[in-house]
Design a protein around this motif. Structure first.
Motif, PDB file in Angstrom:
ATOM      1  N   PHE A   1      43.187  28.781 -13.110  1.00 56.14           N
ATOM      2  CA  PHE A   1      42.509  30.054 -13.365  1.00 56.14           C
ATOM      3  C   PHE A   1      40.996  29.854 -13.447  1.00 56.14           C
ATOM      4  O   PHE A   1      40.213  30.625 -12.890  1.00 56.14           O
ATOM      5  N   ILE A   2      40.580  28.798 -14.136  1.00 59.79           N
ATOM      6  CA  ILE A   2      39.153  28.498 -14.251  1.00 59.79           C
ATOM      7  C   ILE A   2      38.535  28.297 -12.872  1.00 59.79           C
ATOM      8  O   ILE A   2      37.451  28.817 -12.575  1.00 59.79           O
ATOM      9  N   MET A   3      39.219  27.563 -12.010  1.00 56.93           N
ATOM     10  CA  MET A   3      38.700  27.307 -10.680  1.00 56.93           C
ATOM     11  C   MET A   3      38.666  28.581  -9.838  1.00 56.93           C
ATOM     12  O   MET A   3      37.726  28.806  -9.069  1.00 56.93           O
ATOM     13  N   MET A   4      39.673  29.399 -10.000  1.00 58.19           N
ATOM     14  CA  MET A   4      39.742  30.637  -9.235  1.00 58.19           C
ATOM     15  C   MET A   4      38.573  31.552  -9.601  1.00 58.19           C
ATOM     16  O   MET A   4      37.902  32.108  -8.728  1.00 58.19           O
ATOM     17  N   VAL A   5      38.297  31.689 -10.888  1.00 55.95           N
ATOM     18  CA  VAL A   5      37.179  32.513 -11.331  1.00 55.95           C
ATOM     19  C   VAL A   5      35.856  31.856 -10.941  1.00 55.95           C
ATOM     20  O   VAL A   5      34.917  32.525 -10.501  1.00 55.95           O
ATOM     21  N   GLY A   6      35.773  30.527 -11.085  1.00 55.33           N
ATOM     22  CA  GLY A   6      34.552  29.808 -10.736  1.00 55.33           C
ATOM     23  C   GLY A   6      34.178  29.973  -9.282  1.00 55.33           C
ATOM     24  O   GLY A   6      33.008  30.166  -8.938  1.00 55.33           O
ATOM     25  N   MET A   7      35.171  29.914  -8.399  1.00 56.16           N
ATOM     26  CA  MET A   7      34.899  30.112  -6.979  1.00 56.16           C
ATOM     27  C   MET A   7      34.451  31.540  -6.704  1.00 56.16           C
ATOM     28  O   MET A   7      33.573  31.777  -5.874  1.00 56.16           O
ATOM     29  N   HIS A   8      35.045  32.483  -7.406  1.00 58.40           N
ATOM     30  CA  HIS A   8      34.663  33.886  -7.234  1.00 58.40           C
ATOM     31  C   HIS A   8      33.197  34.100  -7.618  1.00 58.40           C
ATOM     32  O   HIS A   8      32.470  34.851  -6.976  1.00 58.40           O
ATOM     33  N   LEU A   9      32.769  33.406  -8.679  1.00 58.16           N
ATOM     34  CA  LEU A   9      31.390  33.513  -9.159  1.00 58.16           C
ATOM     35  C   LEU A   9      30.444  32.557  -8.428  1.00 58.16           C
ATOM     36  O   LEU A   9      29.239  32.556  -8.697  1.00 58.16           O
ATOM     37  N   LYS A  10      31.001  31.735  -7.536  1.00 57.30           N
ATOM     38  CA  LYS A  10      30.222  30.731  -6.813  1.00 57.30           C
ATOM     39  C   LYS A  10      29.479  29.792  -7.763  1.00 57.30           C
ATOM     40  O   LYS A  10      28.305  29.473  -7.567  1.00 57.30           O
ATOM     41  N   LEU A  11      30.197  29.340  -8.759  1.00 60.27           N
ATOM     42  CA  LEU A  11      29.631  28.380  -9.705  1.00 60.27           C
ATOM     43  C   LEU A  11      29.598  26.991  -9.081  1.00 60.27           C
ATOM     44  O   LEU A  11      30.474  26.645  -8.282  1.00 60.27           O
ATOM     45  N   PRO A  12      28.612  26.172  -9.417  1.00 60.07           N
ATOM     46  CA  PRO A  12      28.606  24.789  -8.933  1.00 60.07           C
ATOM     47  C   PRO A  12      29.847  24.050  -9.418  1.00 60.07           C
ATOM     48  O   PRO A  12      30.396  24.363 -10.476  1.00 60.07           O
ATOM     49  N   GLN A  13      30.273  23.053  -8.651  1.00 55.04           N
ATOM     50  CA  GLN A  13      31.459  22.288  -9.025  1.00 55.04           C
ATOM     51  C   GLN A  13      31.296  21.661 -10.403  1.00 55.04           C
ATOM     52  O   GLN A  13      32.257  21.575 -11.179  1.00 55.04           O
ATOM     53  N   LEU A  14      30.107  21.201 -10.735  1.00 53.00           N
ATOM     54  CA  LEU A  14      29.878  20.575 -12.028  1.00 53.00           C
ATOM     55  C   LEU A  14      30.181  21.541 -13.161  1.00 53.00           C
ATOM     56  O   LEU A  14      30.744  21.158 -14.193  1.00 53.00           O
ATOM     57  N   THR A  15      29.827  22.797 -13.002  1.00 50.64           N
ATOM     58  CA  THR A  15      30.070  23.794 -14.042  1.00 50.64           C
ATOM     59  C   THR A  15      31.561  24.032 -14.209  1.00 50.64           C
ATOM     60  O   THR A  15      32.069  24.128 -15.336  1.00 50.64           O
ATOM     61  N   MET A  16      32.280  24.124 -13.101  1.00 50.52           N
ATOM     62  CA  MET A  16      33.726  24.313 -13.191  1.00 50.52           C
ATOM     63  C   MET A  16      34.399  23.096 -13.830  1.00 50.52           C
ATOM     64  O   MET A  16      35.349  23.225 -14.599  1.00 50.52           O
ATOM     65  N   ALA A  17      33.893  21.899 -13.517  1.00 53.79           N
ATOM     66  CA  ALA A  17      34.446  20.686 -14.116  1.00 53.79           C
ATOM     67  C   ALA A  17      34.212  20.677 -15.625  1.00 53.79           C
ATOM     68  O   ALA A  17      35.075  20.265 -16.399  1.00 53.79           O
TER      69      ALA A  17
END
Length: 315
Positions: free
Chosen positions: A41-57
């Protein structure tokens, strides 16, 4: 934001059989599945927001740490068969806190809308004047304090990415071949976020494990490719690297329609890494959804960037 990882956040394997969730009656497999789905879920939302990979990690790491001290039964993030907003407060708050920690902030309104939309599996954003929006907003604000207290306000984290990039400073073979190896290893690091490796192994060991698995898939002779730098990094930690590599591979068994794969028997034609664009930039992907996609990268940084997540990369 990086620093030496604090020992309070590293656990022995047996400690995963006495977590707050299991003490409150949840089984080990259910808790493992819950962690897996929460990170998804975190990754799905992170991709939607175009967050950097480091932030999602970082958000994923916060989520994993939170549930070593809290029970899924008390702080649920999803219902058994449907995604519902009231069960996603912790995952959503991890995204919000990580975006601030890594200085890749998004408007609070945008985060709330993205979490609500993905939780409800809607194609269109929710209205920021709706009751649903207000509930999500209030819940994230409330849960942030709980999250910070549970994390002991320790927001300094370290990820495997820069260790992986440093290794390729010693790569001696064809640059194109090295780029492919780097891309695949990078993707395995991304996929390791679904596991609890960040709670049992150091970032360096995770990076070595991802590179080890990538080398197996691409039939790369690591000693020939990296010389003595591979021996010096790998041999002292061989047991730990193999354990971490096994856990990365085991994580794919949790994905539907996936068969178990031996590290020593890599089937031809199943090589990962094809999910990259022609210019080498990771494409949108998300996590694995077919046996042919063994290491699908999520939206994030170009592996060739010489940083561990430059915060200026935030769109």
């Amino acid at each position: 934001m990086t620093s030496t990882a604090d020992s309070q956040w590293y656990y022995q394997k047996e400690e995963f059989y006495g977590t707050p969730s299991q003490i409150s009656g949840l089984s080990f497999p259910v808790e493992k599945e819950s962690r897996h789905k929460g990170i998804a879920f975190i990754m799905m939302v992170g991709m939607h927001l175009k967050l950097p990979q480091l932030t999602m990690a970082t958000a994923a790491l916060f989520f994993q740490r939170f549930y070593m001290r809290r029970s899924f039964k008390d702080y649920k993030y999803y219902a058994s068969t449907t995604w519902e907003p009231e069960f996603l407060d912790v995952a959503a708050t991890c995204i919000y806190l990580a975006s601030k920690t890594e200085e890749s902030t998004r408007k609070f309104k945008d985060i709330v809308i993205a979490c609500a939309q993905k939780a409800a599996k809607k194609d269109t954003p929710i209205d920021d004047q709706s009751k649903e929006f207000r509930v999500w907003k209030d819940t994230i604000i409330y849960t942030e304090e709980l999250l910070l207290e549970t994390l002991c306000f320790d927001l300094s984290v370290e990820h495997p990415y820069h260790f992986l990039l440093n290794m390729f400073g010693n790569y001696t073979k064809d640059p194109q071949r090295g780029r492919k190896l780097k891309q695949v290893a990078w993707a395995f690091v991304n996929d390791s976020l679904r596991t609890t490796l960040c709670l049992t192994k150091s970032p360096k060991i995770v990076a070595m494990a991802a590179l080890f698995v990538a080398g197996k898939y691409l039939d790369e002779n690591m000693m020939e490719s990296f010389g003595e730098s591979w021996r010096e990094s790998y041999e002292p930690h061989e047991r730990e690297v193999h354990e971490a590599a096994g856990e990365i591979m085991d994580s794919y068994l949790m994905t539907s329609n996936r068969n178990g794969r031996s590290l020593d028997k890599m089937p031809p034609g199943s090589k990962p890494g094809s999910e990259y664009q022609e210019n080498g930039t990771p494409s949108y992907g998300g996590y694995l959804n077919s046996p042919a996609k063994l290491a699908t990268p999520v939206y994030g940084m170009d592996p060739d960037r010489p940083t561990n997540g430059d915060r200026s990369m935030a769109p």
